[in-house]
Scaffold this motif. Structure first.
Motif, PDB file in Angstrom:
ATOM      1  N   ALA A 213       0.835  -1.193   0.000  1.00  0.00           N
ATOM      2  CA  ALA A 213       0.000   0.000   0.000  1.00  0.00           C
ATOM      3  C   ALA A 213       0.870   1.243   0.000  1.00  0.00           C
ATOM      4  CB  ALA A 213      -0.921   0.015   1.222  1.00  0.00           C
ATOM      5  N   ARG A 214       0.313   2.327  -0.544  1.00  0.00           N
ATOM      6  CA  ARG A 214       0.996   3.616  -0.460  1.00  0.00           C
ATOM      7  C   ARG A 214       0.937   4.100   0.988  1.00  0.00           C
ATOM      8  NH1 ARG A 214       2.322   7.443  -4.318  1.00  0.00           N
ATOM      9  NH2 ARG A 214       0.924   6.608  -5.928  1.00  0.00           N
ATOM     10  N   ASP A 215       1.968   4.823   1.390  1.00  0.00           N
ATOM     11  CA  ASP A 215       2.078   5.295   2.765  1.00  0.00           C
ATOM     12  C   ASP A 215       1.316   6.616   2.938  1.00  0.00           C
ATOM     13  OD1 ASP A 215       2.895   5.243   5.375  1.00  0.00           O
ATOM     14  OD2 ASP A 215       4.856   6.147   4.981  1.00  0.00           O
ATOM     15  N   PHE A 216      -0.022   6.537   2.856  1.00  0.00           N
ATOM     16  CA  PHE A 216      -0.855   7.718   3.055  1.00  0.00           C
ATOM     17  C   PHE A 216      -0.842   8.130   4.528  1.00  0.00           C
ATOM     18  CE2 PHE A 216      -3.150   6.318  -0.882  1.00  0.00           C
ATOM     19  CZ  PHE A 216      -3.056   7.511  -1.585  1.00  0.00           C
ATOM     20  N   PRO A 217      -1.201   9.391   4.832  1.00  0.00           N
ATOM     21  CA  PRO A 217      -1.400   9.765   6.237  1.00  0.00           C
ATOM     22  C   PRO A 217      -2.453   8.868   6.885  1.00  0.00           C
ATOM     23  CG  PRO A 217      -1.358  11.717   4.833  1.00  0.00           C
ATOM     24  CD  PRO A 217      -1.389  10.534   3.908  1.00  0.00           C
ATOM     25  N   ALA A 218      -2.240   8.510   8.142  1.00  0.00           N
ATOM     26  CA  ALA A 218      -3.161   7.600   8.833  1.00  0.00           C
ATOM     27  C   ALA A 218      -4.481   8.303   9.121  1.00  0.00           C
ATOM     28  CB  ALA A 218      -2.535   7.116  10.126  1.00  0.00           C
ATOM     29  N   ALA A 219      -5.578   7.549   8.965  1.00  0.00           N
ATOM     30  CA  ALA A 219      -6.910   8.059   9.296  1.00  0.00           C
ATOM     31  C   ALA A 219      -7.206   7.794  10.769  1.00  0.00           C
ATOM     32  CB  ALA A 219      -7.959   7.389   8.415  1.00  0.00           C
TER      33      ALA A 219
END
Length: 327
Positions: A213-219
């Motif tokens: 997965a892409r390292d998006f900001p955590a929700a």
């Protein structure tokens, strides 16, 4: 090119439905211009994620997906599309011109495929292994625009290498301030028609169980995995024989066709491109396919529980923002 006129309302509705196509960070990098007999698709990269995709490759792939979605929408409305790709050699941002002729009959399959456009969405949570996988692959829709585009199904044994390559992208981009600032900008939870809302992203506990997965900001939400504790998605790779704008467009068209086939089969999907953006991980991916072709994107495919709630559909720009009619 055919010279049959189509009502403005039909074109507008088809553009609105086609806009459900996936695009990099939901940037929707397309613009449509319609005249009396044709609809023209242009690349619109004015507000594109430039640090994520500095070459614009992913933007053209996104436009290929919206082009195929548009043809699906027009078919459900009773129109056969006739596509001329790159009709102006002096303007390669003019990606396609589409003319139309009447379909003799709109089948239930045409309508179901258009309905799949509305139902398809990117699900980043873990998947169970897809049911009837071999039968699904045998039944994929043939796609004539896919010359130069190939689809590779990676074996389960490649998962460890994929996870390692995904972690490599995170390591290489750890201190890339422009890239991370761009990710935050495209995932800010504000009332806009572009970007990715937090409901579509993963919380820390969810992210820990999806290795690719892409390292998006955590929700900030809780754990929505349900009975699917770990990811058992199958992974397919779309590759091309070269890195030209023409094959990027065709790759997006083939991506659209694959995603709609998966949706019709009751499968969930997540399109990934972060492994392609870093040369080191792209080399790993190419080796896993066993092909000399260049990988362009991955798709995780699997089964999600029907009770999973991932929030409302991601926003889209209205037709008035992306469609212009000329006399």
């Amino acid at each position: 090119m055919h010279d049959t006129a189509v009502d403005i309302e039909v074109i507008t509705d088809a553009v609105a439905l086609a806009s459900r196509a996936p695009s990099l960070h939901n940037s929707q990098p397309w613009r449509w211009v319609a005249d009396a007999t044709a609809v023209m698709l242009f690349l619109d990269d004015a507000a594109a994620p430039r640090h994520t995709d500095p070459t614009g490759r992913e933007l053209v792939i996104s436009c290929g997906a919206v082009l195929d979605h548009f043809r699906v929408a027009m078919a459900a409305a009773g129109w056969r599309s006739h596509t001329e790709r790159f009709p102006n050699p002096n303007n390669l941002d003019h990606l396609a011109t589409v003319g139309f002729s009447r379909l003799d009959f709109v089948t239930d399959a045409h309508r179901r495929r258009a309905d799949a456009v509305s139902r398809r969405h990117t699900d980043r949570l873990p998947f169970a292994e897809p049911a009837h996988w071999d039968g699904f692959l045998r039944g994929l829709t043939p796609f004539s625009a896919s010359q130069g585009v190939s689809l590779h199904v990676l074996p389960d044994a490649s998962r460890a290498a994929l996870v390692e390559a995904s972690e490599l992208t995170r390591t290489i981009r750890r201190y890339d301030s422009d890239y991370h600032a761009e990710l935050i900008g495209w995932t800010a939870d504000v009332a806009v028609a572009e970007g990715i809302p937090s409901a579509a992203l993963l919380s820390p506990i969810e992210s820990a169980h999806v290795g690719i997965a892409r390292d998006f900001p955590a929700a900030g939400h809780g754990d929505r995995r349900g009975e699917i504790a770990e990811d058992h998605a199958r992974v397919v790779v779309l590759s091309t024989g070269d890195d030209s704008r023409a094959v990027f467009l065709a790759c997006g068209e083939m991506l659209s066709s694959f995603l709609l086939d998966a949706t019709l089969a009751g499968l969930s999907t997540c399109t990934l491109s972060h492994l392609i953006e870093v040369p080191e991980s792209r080399k790993t991916l190419a080796a896993l396919t066993g092909s000399p072709d260049s990988p362009q994107l991955l798709v995780r495919v699997g089964t999600a529980p029907s009770s999973r709630a991932t929030g409302p559909p991601t926003p889209r720009r209205p037709p008035s923002d992306i469609l212009r009619f000329e006399d």
